[in-house]
Design an enzyme around this catalytic site. Structure first.
Site, short mmCIF file in Angstrom:
data_model
loop_
_atom_site.label_atom_id
_atom_site.label_comp_id
_atom_site.label_asym_id
_atom_site.label_seq_id
_atom_site.Cartn_x
_atom_site.Cartn_y
_atom_site.Cartn_z
CG HIS A 3 -86.74 5.76 30.59
ND1 HIS A 3 -86.60 8.00 30.19
CD2 HIS A 3 -85.41 5.99 29.99
CE1 HIS A 3 -84.99 7.91 29.36
NE2 HIS A 3 -85.20 5.96 29.06
CG HIS A 60 -77.28 5.52 24.79
ND1 HIS A 60 -76.37 5.28 26.14
CD2 HIS A 60 -79.04 5.98 24.62
CE1 HIS A 60 -77.92 5.79 26.83
NE2 HIS A 60 -78.71 5.48 26.51
CD GLU A 115 -81.67 4.90 28.72
OE1 GLU A 115 -81.09 5.29 28.04
OE2 GLU A 115 -82.52 4.90 29.66
CG ASP A 160 -83.62 1.98 25.87
OD1 ASP A 160 -82.60 1.53 26.30
OD2 ASP A 160 -83.48 2.56 25.16
CG HIS A 217 -80.94 10.82 26.36
ND1 HIS A 217 -81.04 9.83 28.11
CD2 HIS A 217 -80.68 8.82 25.28
CE1 HIS A 217 -82.00 8.48 28.17
NE2 HIS A 217 -81.21 8.03 26.60
CG ASP A 221 -81.80 6.83 23.24
OD1 ASP A 221 -82.46 5.84 22.20
OD2 ASP A 221 -81.04 7.22 23.84
CE1 TYR A 234 -86.79 8.49 22.05
CE2 TYR A 234 -86.08 10.01 22.07
CZ TYR A 234 -86.20 8.61 22.37
OH TYR A 234 -84.78 7.98 22.82
CG HIS A 237 -86.06 4.14 20.65
ND1 HIS A 237 -85.85 3.30 21.33
CD2 HIS A 237 -84.85 5.03 21.43
CE1 HIS A 237 -85.90 2.82 22.36
NE2 HIS A 237 -84.64 4.06 22.77
FE1 FEO Z 1 -81.14 6.03 26.04
FE2 FEO Z 1 -83.75 4.52 23.89
O1 FEO Z 1 -82.12 4.95 25.30
#
Ligand code: FEO
Length: 395
Positions: A23, A79, A81, A83, A146, A165, A193, A226
Protein backbone atom coordinates in the site's frame (compact mmCIF):
# COMPACT_ATOMS: atom_id res chain seq x y z
CA UNK A 1 6.28 -22.32 -9.95
CA UNK A 2 3.06 -24.32 -9.68
CA UNK A 3 1.93 -25.94 -6.41
CA UNK A 4 -0.95 -28.38 -6.18
CA UNK A 5 -3.51 -27.34 -3.57
CA UNK A 6 -5.97 -30.23 -3.85
CA UNK A 7 -7.14 -32.49 -6.69
CA UNK A 8 -7.47 -30.28 -9.79
CA UNK A 9 -6.71 -27.01 -8.01
CA UNK A 10 -3.22 -25.48 -8.44
CA UNK A 11 -1.57 -22.39 -7.00
CA UNK A 12 -0.14 -20.36 -9.90
CA UNK A 13 0.72 -17.12 -8.07
CA UNK A 14 3.93 -15.26 -7.25
CA UNK A 15 6.01 -15.26 -4.07
CA UNK A 16 7.44 -11.77 -3.55
CA UNK A 17 10.49 -12.27 -1.33
CA UNK A 18 11.81 -8.74 -1.59
CA UNK A 19 8.66 -6.72 -0.85
CA UNK A 20 9.31 -4.51 2.19
CA UNK A 21 6.31 -2.17 2.03
CA UNK A 22 2.77 -2.50 0.78
CA UNK A 23 0.00 0.00 0.00
CA UNK A 24 2.80 2.40 -0.94
CA UNK A 25 4.61 2.84 2.36
CA UNK A 26 1.54 2.33 4.54
CA UNK A 27 2.27 -1.27 5.60
CA UNK A 28 5.68 -2.76 6.42
CA UNK A 29 6.26 -6.26 5.06
CA UNK A 30 9.39 -7.52 6.82
CA UNK A 31 8.78 -11.05 5.58
CA UNK A 32 7.72 -10.25 2.00
CA UNK A 33 4.37 -11.41 0.66
CA UNK A 34 2.75 -13.50 -2.02
CA UNK A 35 0.02 -12.88 -4.57
CA UNK A 36 -1.95 -16.09 -4.68
CA UNK A 37 -3.67 -16.99 -7.92
CA UNK A 38 -5.43 -20.31 -8.39
CA UNK A 39 -6.26 -22.47 -11.37
CA UNK A 40 -9.22 -24.85 -11.16
CA UNK A 41 -9.34 -27.47 -13.93
CA UNK A 42 -12.56 -29.42 -14.18
CA UNK A 43 -14.63 -29.64 -17.40
CA UNK A 44 -14.18 -25.89 -17.34
CA UNK A 45 -10.86 -24.24 -16.55
CA UNK A 46 -11.09 -21.28 -14.22
CA UNK A 47 -8.48 -18.78 -13.08
CA UNK A 48 -9.11 -17.14 -9.70
CA UNK A 49 -7.36 -13.75 -9.28
CA UNK A 50 -4.00 -12.78 -10.78
CA UNK A 51 -0.86 -11.09 -9.36
CA UNK A 52 0.60 -7.62 -8.81
CA UNK A 53 1.46 -5.56 -11.88
CA UNK A 54 5.32 -5.89 -11.78
CA UNK A 55 4.96 -9.66 -12.14
CA UNK A 56 2.28 -9.60 -14.86
CA UNK A 57 4.38 -10.75 -17.82
CA UNK A 58 6.04 -13.53 -15.82
CA UNK A 59 2.64 -14.65 -14.54
CA UNK A 60 1.03 -14.80 -17.97
CA UNK A 61 4.01 -16.70 -19.45
CA UNK A 62 3.91 -19.25 -16.62
CA UNK A 63 0.17 -19.64 -17.02
CA UNK A 64 0.52 -20.17 -20.76
CA UNK A 65 3.19 -22.83 -20.21
CA UNK A 66 1.12 -24.56 -17.51
CA UNK A 67 -2.34 -24.64 -19.02
CA UNK A 68 -2.35 -22.70 -22.31
CA UNK A 69 -4.12 -19.33 -22.23
CA UNK A 70 -6.66 -20.44 -24.83
CA UNK A 71 -7.81 -23.22 -22.53
CA UNK A 72 -9.01 -20.87 -19.77
CA UNK A 73 -12.81 -20.57 -19.78
CA UNK A 74 -13.52 -18.12 -16.97
CA UNK A 75 -11.70 -15.65 -14.79
CA UNK A 76 -12.89 -14.86 -11.27
CA UNK A 77 -11.81 -11.44 -9.93
CA UNK A 78 -12.51 -11.63 -6.22
CA UNK A 79 -11.15 -8.11 -5.69
CA UNK A 80 -10.07 -5.27 -7.98
CA UNK A 81 -7.04 -4.00 -6.03
CA UNK A 82 -3.92 -3.97 -8.18
CA UNK A 83 -2.07 -6.64 -6.19
CA UNK A 84 -4.62 -9.15 -7.51
CA UNK A 85 -5.76 -7.55 -10.75
CA UNK A 86 -2.41 -6.21 -11.94
CA UNK A 87 -1.89 -8.95 -14.52
CA UNK A 88 -5.34 -8.53 -16.06
CA UNK A 89 -4.25 -6.10 -18.82
CA UNK A 90 -1.45 -8.46 -19.93
CA UNK A 91 -3.74 -11.49 -19.79
CA UNK A 92 -6.72 -9.81 -21.45
CA UNK A 93 -4.49 -8.52 -24.24
CA UNK A 94 -4.05 -12.19 -25.20
CA UNK A 95 -7.57 -13.34 -24.29
CA UNK A 96 -9.85 -10.31 -24.85
CA UNK A 97 -12.95 -12.51 -24.93
CA UNK A 98 -12.33 -14.12 -21.52
CA UNK A 99 -15.44 -13.77 -19.28
CA UNK A 100 -14.63 -12.06 -15.96
CA UNK A 101 -16.90 -12.84 -13.00
CA UNK A 102 -16.89 -10.23 -10.25
CA UNK A 103 -19.12 -7.95 -8.16
CA UNK A 104 -20.69 -4.78 -9.57
CA UNK A 105 -18.28 -2.71 -7.46
CA UNK A 106 -15.35 -4.67 -8.92
CA UNK A 107 -16.48 -3.69 -12.42
CA UNK A 108 -16.34 -0.08 -11.22
CA UNK A 109 -12.84 -0.49 -9.77
CA UNK A 110 -11.43 -2.48 -12.71
CA UNK A 111 -12.82 -0.06 -15.29
CA UNK A 112 -11.56 2.85 -13.20
CA UNK A 113 -8.06 1.44 -12.99
CA UNK A 114 -7.59 -0.07 -16.45
CA UNK A 115 -10.09 1.83 -18.63
CA UNK A 116 -11.07 -1.31 -20.50
CA UNK A 117 -14.57 -2.62 -21.25
CA UNK A 118 -13.82 -6.29 -20.74
CA UNK A 119 -16.39 -9.12 -20.78
CA UNK A 120 -17.69 -8.49 -17.24
CA UNK A 121 -20.30 -10.76 -15.65
CA UNK A 122 -21.69 -9.36 -12.40
CA UNK A 123 -22.36 -11.81 -9.56
CA UNK A 124 -23.99 -11.55 -6.13
CA UNK A 125 -23.97 -13.71 -3.00
CA UNK A 126 -25.40 -17.15 -3.78
CA UNK A 127 -24.82 -16.93 -7.54
CA UNK A 128 -22.79 -19.80 -8.95
CA UNK A 129 -21.28 -21.17 -12.13
CA UNK A 130 -21.20 -24.83 -13.06
CA UNK A 131 -17.67 -25.98 -13.92
CA UNK A 132 -18.50 -29.62 -14.63
CA UNK A 133 -17.68 -32.92 -12.93
CA UNK A 134 -20.45 -32.10 -10.45
CA UNK A 135 -18.67 -29.02 -9.11
CA UNK A 136 -19.72 -25.41 -8.84
CA UNK A 137 -18.13 -22.12 -7.91
CA UNK A 138 -20.39 -20.22 -5.51
CA UNK A 139 -19.86 -16.50 -4.89
CA UNK A 140 -20.08 -14.74 -1.52
CA UNK A 141 -19.88 -10.94 -1.40
CA UNK A 142 -17.43 -9.73 1.25
CA UNK A 143 -18.37 -6.05 1.07
CA UNK A 144 -15.86 -3.87 2.98
CA UNK A 145 -13.63 -6.85 3.77
CA UNK A 146 -11.70 -4.91 2.97
CA UNK A 147 -12.93 -3.01 -0.11
CA UNK A 148 -16.51 -2.47 -1.27
CA UNK A 149 -15.80 -4.77 -4.24
CA UNK A 150 -14.37 -7.75 -2.30
CA UNK A 151 -15.88 -11.21 -2.58
CA UNK A 152 -14.97 -14.82 -1.86
CA UNK A 153 -15.50 -17.86 -4.07
CA UNK A 154 -16.34 -21.34 -2.80
CA UNK A 155 -15.56 -24.52 -4.75
CA UNK A 156 -18.04 -27.30 -4.01
CA UNK A 157 -16.83 -30.89 -3.97
CA UNK A 158 -13.31 -29.86 -2.92
CA UNK A 159 -14.74 -27.57 -0.21
CA UNK A 160 -12.24 -24.77 -0.80
CA UNK A 161 -13.03 -21.19 0.17
CA UNK A 162 -10.99 -18.76 -1.94
CA UNK A 163 -11.21 -15.96 0.58
CA UNK A 164 -9.04 -13.33 -1.12
CA UNK A 165 -7.58 -10.83 1.42
CA UNK A 166 -9.56 -12.17 4.39
CA UNK A 167 -7.51 -14.60 6.53
CA UNK A 168 -4.33 -13.62 4.63
CA UNK A 169 -0.89 -12.51 5.75
CA UNK A 170 2.01 -10.66 4.15
CA UNK A 171 4.36 -13.60 4.47
CA UNK A 172 6.61 -15.09 1.77
CA UNK A 173 7.30 -18.80 2.10
CA UNK A 174 7.59 -21.79 -0.19
CA UNK A 175 5.84 -23.77 2.55
CA UNK A 176 2.59 -22.50 1.18
CA UNK A 177 0.38 -24.34 3.69
CA UNK A 178 -0.11 -23.55 7.35
CA UNK A 179 1.12 -26.96 8.46
CA UNK A 180 4.45 -26.28 6.66
CA UNK A 181 4.91 -22.72 7.88
CA UNK A 182 6.72 -21.40 10.96
CA UNK A 183 3.73 -21.12 13.28
CA UNK A 184 4.96 -18.18 15.35
CA UNK A 185 5.79 -16.15 12.23
CA UNK A 186 2.48 -17.08 10.63
CA UNK A 187 0.38 -16.18 13.67
CA UNK A 188 2.16 -12.85 14.06
CA UNK A 189 1.75 -11.91 10.40
CA UNK A 190 -1.93 -12.91 10.41
CA UNK A 191 -2.57 -10.74 13.46
CA UNK A 192 -0.55 -7.82 12.04
CA UNK A 193 -2.62 -8.04 8.85
CA UNK A 194 -5.87 -7.97 10.78
CA UNK A 195 -4.72 -5.19 13.12
CA UNK A 196 -3.51 -2.86 10.36
CA UNK A 197 -6.09 -3.55 7.64
CA UNK A 198 -9.25 -5.15 9.00
CA UNK A 199 -9.73 -3.58 12.45
CA UNK A 200 -12.06 -0.79 11.18
CA UNK A 201 -14.36 -3.41 9.66
CA UNK A 202 -14.68 -5.65 12.73
CA UNK A 203 -18.44 -5.15 13.11
CA UNK A 204 -18.99 -6.05 9.43
CA UNK A 205 -16.70 -9.02 9.83
CA UNK A 206 -18.66 -10.37 12.81
CA UNK A 207 -21.82 -10.36 10.70
CA UNK A 208 -20.11 -11.85 7.66
CA UNK A 209 -18.59 -14.68 9.69
CA UNK A 210 -22.08 -15.46 11.01
CA UNK A 211 -23.45 -15.41 7.43
CA UNK A 212 -20.74 -17.79 6.20
CA UNK A 213 -21.27 -20.14 9.14
CA UNK A 214 -25.03 -19.95 8.46
CA UNK A 215 -24.49 -21.14 4.88
CA UNK A 216 -23.35 -24.51 6.31
CA UNK A 217 -20.62 -24.89 3.73
CA UNK A 218 -18.11 -27.56 4.66
CA UNK A 219 -14.71 -25.86 4.48
CA UNK A 220 -11.66 -28.09 4.12
CA UNK A 221 -9.29 -25.38 2.89
CA UNK A 222 -9.19 -21.59 3.08
CA UNK A 223 -7.12 -20.40 0.14
CA UNK A 224 -6.17 -16.77 0.80
CA UNK A 225 -4.76 -14.27 -1.66
CA UNK A 226 -1.66 -13.49 0.48
CA UNK A 227 0.62 -15.80 2.43
CA UNK A 228 -0.17 -19.35 3.41
CA UNK A 229 -3.21 -21.48 2.66
CA UNK A 230 -5.06 -22.81 5.72
CA UNK A 231 -5.52 -26.55 5.15
CA UNK A 232 -4.69 -27.93 8.62
CA UNK A 233 -7.74 -27.13 10.76
CA UNK A 234 -8.77 -24.06 8.73
CA UNK A 235 -11.41 -23.24 11.34
CA UNK A 236 -8.58 -22.03 13.58
CA UNK A 237 -8.15 -18.82 11.59
CA UNK A 238 -11.93 -18.27 11.46
CA UNK A 239 -12.00 -18.61 15.26
CA UNK A 240 -9.09 -16.19 15.57
CA UNK A 241 -10.88 -13.69 13.34
CA UNK A 242 -14.02 -14.04 15.48
CA UNK A 243 -11.95 -13.24 18.58
CA UNK A 244 -10.08 -10.36 16.92
CA UNK A 245 -13.33 -8.86 15.61
CA UNK A 246 -14.78 -8.87 19.12
CA UNK A 247 -12.97 -5.73 20.39
CA UNK A 248 -9.87 -7.82 21.03
CA UNK A 249 -7.51 -7.05 23.88
CA UNK A 250 -5.02 -8.86 26.09
CA UNK A 251 -3.66 -7.95 29.51
CA UNK A 252 -1.16 -5.60 27.91
CA UNK A 253 -0.43 -1.87 27.96
CA UNK A 254 1.49 -0.14 25.17
CA UNK A 255 3.36 3.13 25.71
CA UNK A 256 4.34 5.04 22.57
CA UNK A 257 6.28 8.29 22.70
CA UNK A 258 8.63 10.56 20.86
CA UNK A 259 11.19 12.74 22.55
CA UNK A 260 13.50 15.66 21.75
CA UNK A 261 16.02 15.74 24.62
CA UNK A 262 15.05 12.55 26.49
CA UNK A 263 12.70 14.20 29.03
CA UNK A 264 9.57 12.54 27.62
CA UNK A 265 11.52 9.29 27.22
CA UNK A 266 12.31 9.27 30.93
CA UNK A 267 8.60 9.79 31.67
CA UNK A 268 7.72 6.81 29.43
CA UNK A 269 10.22 4.52 31.17
CA UNK A 270 9.06 5.62 34.63
CA UNK A 271 5.35 5.17 33.81
CA UNK A 272 6.18 1.64 32.59
CA UNK A 273 8.00 0.90 35.84
CA UNK A 274 5.05 2.21 37.88
CA UNK A 275 2.59 0.02 35.97
CA UNK A 276 4.78 -3.02 36.54
CA UNK A 277 5.08 -2.22 40.25
CA UNK A 278 1.29 -1.98 40.60
CA UNK A 279 0.48 -5.03 38.50
CA UNK A 280 3.34 -7.34 37.43
CA UNK A 281 0.90 -9.50 35.48
CA UNK A 282 0.47 -6.77 32.84
CA UNK A 283 2.78 -6.93 29.84
CA UNK A 284 4.03 -3.39 29.28
CA UNK A 285 5.91 -2.47 26.12
CA UNK A 286 7.47 0.91 25.35
CA UNK A 287 8.15 2.21 21.84
CA UNK A 288 9.80 5.32 20.48
CA UNK A 289 7.70 5.98 17.37
CA UNK A 290 10.74 7.41 15.55
CA UNK A 291 12.76 4.25 16.15
CA UNK A 292 10.09 1.56 15.84
CA UNK A 293 8.05 0.23 12.95
CA UNK A 294 4.64 1.89 12.85
CA UNK A 295 2.72 -1.23 11.76
CA UNK A 296 4.40 -3.41 14.39
CA UNK A 297 3.51 -0.78 17.01
CA UNK A 298 -0.10 -0.78 15.80
CA UNK A 299 -0.13 -4.56 16.24
CA UNK A 300 0.91 -4.03 19.87
CA UNK A 301 -1.83 -1.43 20.31
CA UNK A 302 -4.33 -3.91 18.85
CA UNK A 303 -3.33 -6.45 21.53
CA UNK A 304 -3.47 -3.92 24.36
CA UNK A 305 -6.19 -2.84 26.76
CA UNK A 306 -4.60 0.60 27.13
CA UNK A 307 -2.56 2.97 24.96
CA UNK A 308 -0.44 5.63 26.67
CA UNK A 309 1.10 8.25 24.39
CA UNK A 310 3.81 10.82 25.09
CA UNK A 311 5.17 13.81 23.24
CA UNK A 312 6.95 17.03 24.11
CA UNK A 313 5.25 20.24 23.06
CA UNK A 314 6.55 21.91 19.90
CA UNK A 315 4.78 24.83 18.24
CA UNK A 316 1.90 24.49 20.75
CA UNK A 317 1.27 20.90 19.66
CA UNK A 318 2.59 17.32 19.65
CA UNK A 319 5.50 16.21 17.46
CA UNK A 320 4.47 15.41 13.89
CA UNK A 321 5.59 11.77 14.28
CA UNK A 322 3.04 11.34 17.06
CA UNK A 323 0.38 13.16 15.00
CA UNK A 324 0.94 10.66 12.19
CA UNK A 325 0.58 7.70 14.52
CA UNK A 326 -2.59 9.08 16.12
CA UNK A 327 -4.08 9.75 12.70
CA UNK A 328 -3.58 6.05 11.89
CA UNK A 329 -4.95 4.99 15.30
CA UNK A 330 -8.13 7.00 14.67
CA UNK A 331 -8.49 5.57 11.17
CA UNK A 332 -8.46 2.04 12.62
CA UNK A 333 -11.50 2.74 14.86
CA UNK A 334 -10.33 0.74 17.87
CA UNK A 335 -13.10 0.01 20.37
CA UNK A 336 -13.15 -0.55 24.15
CA UNK A 337 -9.58 0.51 24.80
CA UNK A 338 -8.36 2.94 27.45
CA UNK A 339 -5.85 5.73 27.00
CA UNK A 340 -3.79 8.43 28.68
CA UNK A 341 -1.24 11.02 27.54
CA UNK A 342 1.92 12.64 28.91
CA UNK A 343 4.82 14.83 27.91
CA UNK A 344 7.62 17.19 28.96
CA UNK A 345 7.56 20.85 28.01
CA UNK A 346 9.55 24.00 28.52
CA UNK A 347 7.14 26.82 27.78
CA UNK A 348 3.48 26.19 26.96
CA UNK A 349 2.89 22.40 27.27
CA UNK A 350 -0.27 21.81 25.22
CA UNK A 351 0.69 18.42 23.72
CA UNK A 352 -0.60 16.02 26.43
CA UNK A 353 -4.04 17.66 26.49
CA UNK A 354 -4.25 17.73 22.68
CA UNK A 355 -3.26 14.04 22.44
CA UNK A 356 -5.74 13.11 25.16
CA UNK A 357 -8.60 14.93 23.42
CA UNK A 358 -7.63 13.39 20.10
CA UNK A 359 -7.72 9.88 21.54
CA UNK A 360 -11.12 10.59 23.07
CA UNK A 361 -12.49 11.56 19.65
CA UNK A 362 -10.88 8.35 18.30
CA UNK A 363 -13.06 6.30 20.64
CA UNK A 364 -10.70 5.65 23.55
CA UNK A 365 -11.79 5.94 27.19
CA UNK A 366 -9.49 8.50 28.81
CA UNK A 367 -8.67 7.21 32.29
CA UNK A 368 -6.63 10.08 33.70
CA UNK A 369 -5.84 13.75 33.37
CA UNK A 370 -2.83 14.23 31.05
CA UNK A 371 0.53 14.22 32.82
CA UNK A 372 2.56 17.36 32.11
CA UNK A 373 6.17 17.79 33.23
CA UNK A 374 7.79 21.22 33.01
CA UNK A 375 11.44 20.88 31.99
CA UNK A 376 13.32 17.69 32.78
CA UNK A 377 12.01 15.67 35.71
CA UNK A 378 14.11 15.50 38.89
CA UNK A 379 13.97 12.58 41.32
CA UNK A 380 10.92 13.98 43.11
CA UNK A 381 9.12 14.46 39.81
CA UNK A 382 9.95 10.92 38.77
CA UNK A 383 8.46 9.61 42.02
CA UNK A 384 5.20 11.33 41.05
CA UNK A 385 5.43 9.92 37.52
CA UNK A 386 5.98 6.45 38.99
CA UNK A 387 2.81 6.92 41.08
CA UNK A 388 1.01 8.06 37.91
CA UNK A 389 2.01 4.76 36.27
CA UNK A 390 0.69 2.83 39.28
CA UNK A 391 -2.59 4.73 39.04
CA UNK A 392 -2.92 3.89 35.31
CA UNK A 393 -2.36 0.20 36.05
CA UNK A 394 -5.33 0.28 38.39
CA UNK A 395 -7.58 2.34 36.09
FE1 FEO B 1 -6.95 -5.59 -1.02
FE2 FEO B 1 -4.55 -7.89 -1.37
O1 FEO B 1 -5.59 -6.46 -1.90
Amino acid sequence: MVINVKNNVDWVGKIDWELRSFHGSDYSTHRGSSYNSYLVREEKTVLIDTVWLPYAEEFVENLDRHVGLDNIDYLIANHGEVDHSGALPALMAKRPDLPIYCTAKAVDSLKGQYHEDWNFNVVKTGDSIDIGNGKKLVFVEMTMLHWPDSMATYLTGDNILFSNDAFGQHYATTGLFNDLADISELEYEAMKYYANILTPFSAILRKKLADIIGMNLPIDIIATSHGVIWRDNPVQIVEKYAAWADDYKENRITIVYDTMWDGTRSLADTIAAGIHEADPSVTVKVFNISKGDRNDIITEVFRSKMLIVGSPTVGNNMLSTMAGLLHFVKELKFKKKKAAAFGCYGWTGEAPKIMSEFLQTAGFEIVSEPLRQKWNPDQNNLKEVFEYGKKLAKA
